[in-house]
Design a protein around this motif. Structure first.
Motif, short mmCIF file in Angstrom:
data_model
loop_
_atom_site.label_atom_id
_atom_site.label_comp_id
_atom_site.label_asym_id
_atom_site.label_seq_id
_atom_site.Cartn_x
_atom_site.Cartn_y
_atom_site.Cartn_z
N ASP A 183 0.86 -1.19 0.00
CA ASP A 183 0.00 0.00 0.00
C ASP A 183 0.90 1.24 0.00
OD1 ASP A 183 -1.74 2.07 0.42
OD2 ASP A 183 -2.76 1.16 2.14
N LEU B 5 0.30 3.89 2.74
CA LEU B 5 0.39 3.52 4.16
C LEU B 5 1.77 3.92 4.70
CD1 LEU B 5 -0.77 2.13 6.67
CD2 LEU B 5 0.13 -0.04 5.76
N THR C 48 -0.27 -3.96 5.02
CA THR C 48 -1.17 -3.52 6.08
C THR C 48 -0.29 -3.12 7.26
OG1 THR C 48 -1.42 -5.67 7.17
CG2 THR C 48 -2.89 -5.21 5.32
N ARG C 49 -0.89 -2.82 8.37
CA ARG C 49 -0.13 -2.38 9.54
C ARG C 49 0.83 -3.47 10.03
NH1 ARG C 49 -0.56 1.77 13.08
NH2 ARG C 49 0.22 1.46 15.20
#
Length: 481
Positions: A383, A386, A442-443
């Motif tokens: 991403d 992000l 993602t995180r």
């Protein structure tokens, strides 16, 4: 269909063989909710998963009380084994085709005795170490007093192994005595889990062309009148699995390979197509030259030793249609043919043994196709929007150990995570001496620049999971940066 529960059985302490056997048998029948998971602290402490996949959508179900199936898996491998147990002693023959077969007692079956003697067949991962599972199943027959020491009642179990180490996983866990005996004692009729279960838990195919696709075990069944035919195979082949239209079923393809890849495209391009870097693909590690397809064909029709041997040869030969190439120098292909002698033959028989071979050969192609899971390892997309705070990245930094062979060190460099293989071997796409930047998807999930083979990392507290999912590898933090 009967509801089946997959079981996790913790190891039995050293409390005496008789009591241990009793407790292990009880363990195999307990509901999963009653059994606690244990952290992997050496092979003896690994939780055993018994009869996994028996309720899966891809499992084969059939009516044959004489034939019982049991599977055992160590998910921390992942690796496993599959036991085929017969309700009475049966006749069997064997055909070996590959250049490196690993077997126990197979040579005895070549002698062609008329007397039924075989009790069970064990198919196992773990390369040569997995052969322990074969003799363990045999001693379980004695420990349980199912067989004894009298000359006409001695247990006979045969079996073969596949190579499921190397680049496909980051440890050397193997199916052992405990796992084999649990699977034997939990065997039940009428179900065989297709895909990455049992002995096929970490099977692969297509390595000769760099496809490196995940594979597994497969099966098929047919009944013609009173005659039953079942086939089982663990497809860990150097060649590619090929469907009836000639298509390669699963493959991590080179960057400019055709979308509709045919086995003939690769076969005709040999020897160039088996070389690393063929067709301009830079990330092509070549084949791991350790592969095997181990198979079984069972019929209830009575057969002479000569008929059984021809059945083994005929069905084994037919497998070259569904696996291309087949029975290479680096494969250990073995096939067992079994008659349970439940249907007698006579002058008015309607199904000659050769015709059983024809039917079984086509079933074996079905089984080969059923062995390949529909879902392979995938890679998430990063991403680009992000941006993770420094404190989050620092929380992930550290060294994570997968086994005594493999470690991954994650560090923060210039505001981003970088992964380095710091153990004895590569960690899949993170090669020793070549650190790779980690890109946030993602995180807590990261990936690398996309290449031929998928790769991702998920952080979970003091654990790190490589390629989360069916074939994941879990590392445990041993130090923090």
């Amino acid at each position: 269909m009967t509801t089946r529960t997959k079981l996790k059985c913790d190891p039995v302490p050293a409390i005496g063989m008789a009591l241990a056997a009793t407790l292990m048998t009880a363990c195999a029948t307990l509901p999963q909710s009653a059994l606690a998971d244990m952290p992997p602290v050496g092979q003896d402490e690994l939780p055993a998963l018994i009869n996994d996949g028996f309720d899966s959508e891809t499992a084969l179900t059939f009516d044959w009380p004489m034939l019982e199936i049991g599977t055992g898996q160590y998910e921390d491998g992942p690796t496993g084994l599959t036991v085929l147990k017969f309700g009475k002693k049966v006749n069997a023959a064997v055909d070996s085709r590959g250049g490196g077969p690993g077997t126990v007692n197979a040579k005895y079956l070549e002698l062609g005795y008329n007397q039924p003697e075989l009790d069970a067949i064990v198919l196992s991962g773990g390369s040569w170490y997995g052969l322990e599972a074969v003799t363990a199943a045999n001693t379980a027959l004695l420990d349980d007093k199912y067989r004894g020491g009298r000359w006409d009642n001695v247990g006979l179990v045969v079996g073969s192994i596949i190579y499921d180490f190397g680049g496909r996983r980051l440890n050397e866990i193997y199916p052992d005595k405990r796992l084999a005996q649990l699977a034997l004692r939990a065997a039940e009729p009428g179900v065989f889990p297709n895909g990455a279960y049992g002995a096929g838990r970490s099977a692969m195919n297509g390595g000769i062309f760099g496809c490196n696709a995940r594979s597994g075990q497969g099966s098929a069944f047919r009944q013609i009148g009173d005659v039953k035919i079942a086939v089982f195979t663990v497809v860990n082949a150097l060649g590619t699995v090929t469907d009836r239209e000639g298509n390669v079923v699963a493959c991590h393809k080179g960057s400019n390979w055709p979308e509709n890849l045919k086995a003939t495209d690769l076969m005709r391009a040999a020897p160039d197509s088996v070389q690393p870097g063929w067709n301009g693909d830079e990330e092509s590690p070549g084949a791991e030259r350790k592969n095997t397809t181990i198979s079984v064909v069972v019929t209830n029709r009575s057969m002479t030793p000569a008929e059984l041997q021809r059945l083994a040869v005929q069905v084994h030969t037919s497998m070259a249609r569904g696996i291309q190439p087949f029975a290479s120098e680096f494969d250990g292909d073995v096939l067992y043919a079994v008659s349970t002698n439940e249907v007698e033959t006579g002058p008015g028989e309607t199904i000659p043994s050769m015709e059983i071979g024809v039917a079984a050969s086509e079933l074996m192609w079905d089984a080969i196709l059923a062995a390949v899971p529909a879902h392979q390892v995938t890679q998430p997309d990063p991403d680009p929007e992000l941006v993770l705070p420094a404190r989050t990245l620092e929380k992930y930094a550290g060294t994570y150990r997968f086994s005594h062979l493999a470690e991954l060190t994650v560090s923060v460099e210039n505001g981003a995570l970088v992964a380095s293989a710091t153990g004895e071997r590569d960690v899949f796409q993170v090669k020793k001496g070549t650190p790779r930047p980690l890109l946030a998807a993602t995180r807590d999930t990261f990936t690398v620049e996309r290449g031929r083979y998928p790769f991702s990392i998920q952080f979970a507290g003091d654990e790190i999971i490589i390629n989360p999912g069916r074939w994941q590898q879990t590392g445990y933090r041993v130090s923090a940066d």
